[in-house]
Every structure is written in C-alpha cells, then in structure tokens.
Design a protein around this motif. Structure first.
Motif, short mmCIF file in Angstrom:
data_model
loop_
_atom_site.label_atom_id
_atom_site.label_comp_id
_atom_site.label_asym_id
_atom_site.label_seq_id
_atom_site.Cartn_x
_atom_site.Cartn_y
_atom_site.Cartn_z
N LEU A 154 0.84 -1.21 0.00
CA LEU A 154 0.00 0.00 0.00
C LEU A 154 0.87 1.25 0.00
N VAL A 155 1.95 1.21 0.80
CA VAL A 155 2.86 2.36 0.87
C VAL A 155 3.49 2.59 -0.50
N TYR A 156 3.90 1.50 -1.15
CA TYR A 156 4.48 1.62 -2.50
C TYR A 156 3.48 2.24 -3.46
N GLU A 157 2.25 1.74 -3.45
CA GLU A 157 1.22 2.26 -4.37
C GLU A 157 0.95 3.74 -4.14
N LYS A 158 0.82 4.15 -2.87
CA LYS A 158 0.55 5.56 -2.55
C LYS A 158 1.72 6.46 -2.94
N MET A 159 2.94 5.99 -2.67
CA MET A 159 4.13 6.78 -3.02
C MET A 159 4.24 6.93 -4.54
N ILE A 210 6.81 -4.00 -3.30
CA ILE A 210 6.68 -3.55 -1.90
C ILE A 210 7.72 -2.47 -1.60
N TRP A 211 7.36 -1.64 -0.65
CA TRP A 211 8.19 -0.54 -0.18
C TRP A 211 9.13 -1.09 0.89
N GLU A 225 1.77 6.69 8.48
CA GLU A 225 0.87 6.94 9.63
C GLU A 225 -0.60 6.73 9.22
N GLU A 226 -0.97 7.27 8.06
CA GLU A 226 -2.37 7.20 7.61
C GLU A 226 -2.85 5.76 7.41
N GLU A 227 -1.98 4.93 6.86
CA GLU A 227 -2.38 3.56 6.50
C GLU A 227 -2.16 2.56 7.63
N SER A 228 -1.55 2.99 8.73
CA SER A 228 -1.14 2.02 9.76
C SER A 228 -2.27 1.64 10.71
N LEU A 287 5.56 -3.19 7.46
CA LEU A 287 6.55 -2.45 8.25
C LEU A 287 5.99 -2.32 9.66
N HIS A 288 6.88 -2.06 10.63
CA HIS A 288 6.42 -1.85 12.00
C HIS A 288 7.17 -0.67 12.63
N ALA A 289 6.63 -0.19 13.74
CA ALA A 289 7.21 0.96 14.44
C ALA A 289 6.99 0.74 15.94
#
Length: 327
Positions: free
Chosen positions: A152-157, A243-244, A287-290, A309-311
């Motif tokens: 998702l991060v890859y697609e949005k970026m 993937i990102w 942040e938005e997608e997490s 990914l994780h934080a």
C-alpha cells in the motif's frame, strides 16, 4: 476452517480488499481440545501450521490473543512450534539483549523515544522473513507497535511521487551509520560494533559486515558502516506485488545520536540527497495507512517482514515486548 483457532475482530483492525489487517485469532470455544495449556497450544500450532501459514500469507500479520503464553520461555516454545529457522541479529542497529533461547528484548532505547516505521533489517542484505513479538508486560500507556502494509505504501508513493519512486527503483539507497565499540542504551541506534557483528575482532567484524553487504571504515574510537547501494523497492514473489522495502524513513528521521546526523544517514544510491518534503510525506502515508492496537499481556504478533513495516510508539513504563527473528 480451524479446529483450534477462531478469527475474530478488534476495533483497531482495518479492512483492505476485504481482508482484515491484522488477522486476529483466539481460542475456538467449540474446539474438542481447547488450547488451555501451553503444551496444547504449541501442539495445535504444529497441527494447524498450514492454516496459520495461509492466514499470515493472506493478511501479512497475525495476532494470537487469549492463549496461555505468560513468560519469555513460553514465548520461545511458541516460536519453536512454528518451525521457522532462527536468524541471528547481525547488522541491525537497535540495542537489544538475549533473554532466553531465540528470544530477545525489542529496541532497548528510552521509553520517550519513538521508533519510526521500518522493515526489520532492510538496510542489510540478510534480513528476517518473519518476526514474532510477545507482550510479557503491558505498557502503562502508549507503547503500541503500529504496523502497515508495504505494498500500500508503495502504491501511494508511486501515485503521489512517481519521479521519486522511479529514481529509487533506479538507484536504490545508501545507508551510513557511525557506531561505537560498545552499546549506547541512550540511543535508538546505539548498538556497538562488537554486538552488531557478534565479535571483538575487527577482521571478523569486517568479514561478517561484508556478508550482509556492509563496508566498514575504522575511525579513532568508532567505525563508519556503509550499507548499499541496496534496492529500496522489492518484488514479493509469493504475493506477486511490489513492496516498499527499505529503512528510508527510520534512517532519515531516527538515526540521530551524538555520532550521527540523520539527514546524512540515508541518500540515493548515487550519493545524492533525498528531498526532505517527500520523505516526510512518506511518513504521513505510513501513519495514515497504519494500524495500532493496544498490547494485552500474552499477545503474540506474527509479522511477515515482506508484507508489513512496524514501528514503536513512545510509552509510560512498565512495558516489556520481546521479539524473535526468523529466516
């Protein structure tokens, strides 16, 4: 369907393409042999491994909640039951210590510090394919481990910053970190070179660094580690999607201590600087997608490092989350 495990929902999950993220499994109340003890639980994991693998592949993250896992040793038994091979923690930045068997503390840095989003050890060539986390002591407050789907991060970026993503795909990223001899627990990237490469011998350290795609430049009382250029976008063959997969955001905003300036910590693979506004927009997307769910004692989270990914959020003690890395 599963005899032992029941999929259920918690308020913090998100639905992506009709699939819950993370998937949450609890004991099936209709089971003939409910996993009421640790040995029954580990036996059920072995028996239903195909089911558990399919849930992880579908969702990217599986939270096991409500099972009899109380101690680090119990957690080690759960990890062993899954049968994934252990990955030694060579080349990672976080200070952490071995607790029992295959179980380690998570990042030992101070509770007021956040740990930004990252794929585990994405800055080196040998990284885990799966991670386990275990909540031994619930946080006083905060301290969630937010997770986000990498594709998702890859697609949005790509949607928002196509030229930037194109440059990343072409050049990859170069990571630079200066580390001391011994661990500095005041720093989120304070792992010294001796524990990073599991040796006191500089020539052995150089050899082990080379094995994970890292060059070492020895300084007076420290060493500069240069990782890359390494791809920032990968292709997940098992799910057939890009993937990102990188440590761009965590390095750019988080690799900061007495020895390191985070802006210099990561650049394009050709050495050119990254545009700050795009890095920070990537942070916004993360942040938005997490998804961030509050930890409960006994929770076991299995994360596919290719998928998510994780934080770590800052927290008020106490909090004890343990981890195990798998090949």
């Amino acid at each position: 369907m599963s005899e032992t495990f029941l999929e259920f929902q918690i308020p913090h999950q998100k639905l992506f393409n009709g699939i819950q993220f993370p998937s949450v499994l609890s004991p099936n109340p209709k089971s003939q042999t409910p996993p009421s003890s640790l040995s029954l639980f580990t036996q059920a994991i072995k028996t239903e491994k195909t089911f558990l693998d399919s849930v992880l592949h579908k969702s990217g993250a599986v939270l096991l909640r409500g099972f009899p896992v109380n101690t680090a040793s119990d957690f080690n038994d759960v990890v062993e039951a899954f049968g994934f091979e252990e990955l030694p923690y060579v080349g990672g930045a976080a200070p952490r210590s071995n607790v029992v068997g295959r179980v380690f503390t998570t990042n030992d840095s101070p509770p007021d510090q956040k740990v930004p989003f990252h794929h585990e050890m994405a800055q080196v060539t040998t990284f885990p394919s799966k991670l386990f986390f275990f909540c031994e002591v619930e946080p006083g407050s905060g301290g969630e481990t937010p997770i986000v789907l990498s594709h998702l991060v890859y697609e949005k970026m790509k949607e928002r910053h196509p030229e930037f993503v194109e440059r990343l795909e072409e050049h990859g990223l170069l990571y630079t970190r200066v580390i001391g001899e011994d661990d500095d627990l005041s720093s989120p990237i304070g792992r010294g070179w001796k524990s990073t490469f599991l040796t006191k011998d500089k020539s052995v350290a150089e050899e082990r660094a080379a094995n994970v795609g890292t060059k070492l430049e020895w300084l007076e009382d420290s060493v500069k580690t240069i990782m890359g250029p390494i791809p920032a976008i990968k292709f997940d063959k098992t799910r057939q999607r890009k993937i990102w997969f990188n440590s761009m955001v965590i390095a750019y905003i988080g690799w900061e201590d007495a020895r390191n300036d985070p802006v210099k910590a990561v650049t394009f693979g050709d050495g050119k600087p990254l545009p700050a506004d795009i890095v920070y927009d990537c942070l916004n997307i993360l942040e938005e997608e997490s998804v961030a769910f509050p930890w409960q004692k006994g929770d076991v989270l299995l994360l596919d490092n290719w998928a998510a990914l994780h934080a770590r959020k800052s927290f008020d003690p106490p909090r004890r989350i343990l981890a195990s890395l798998c090949k």
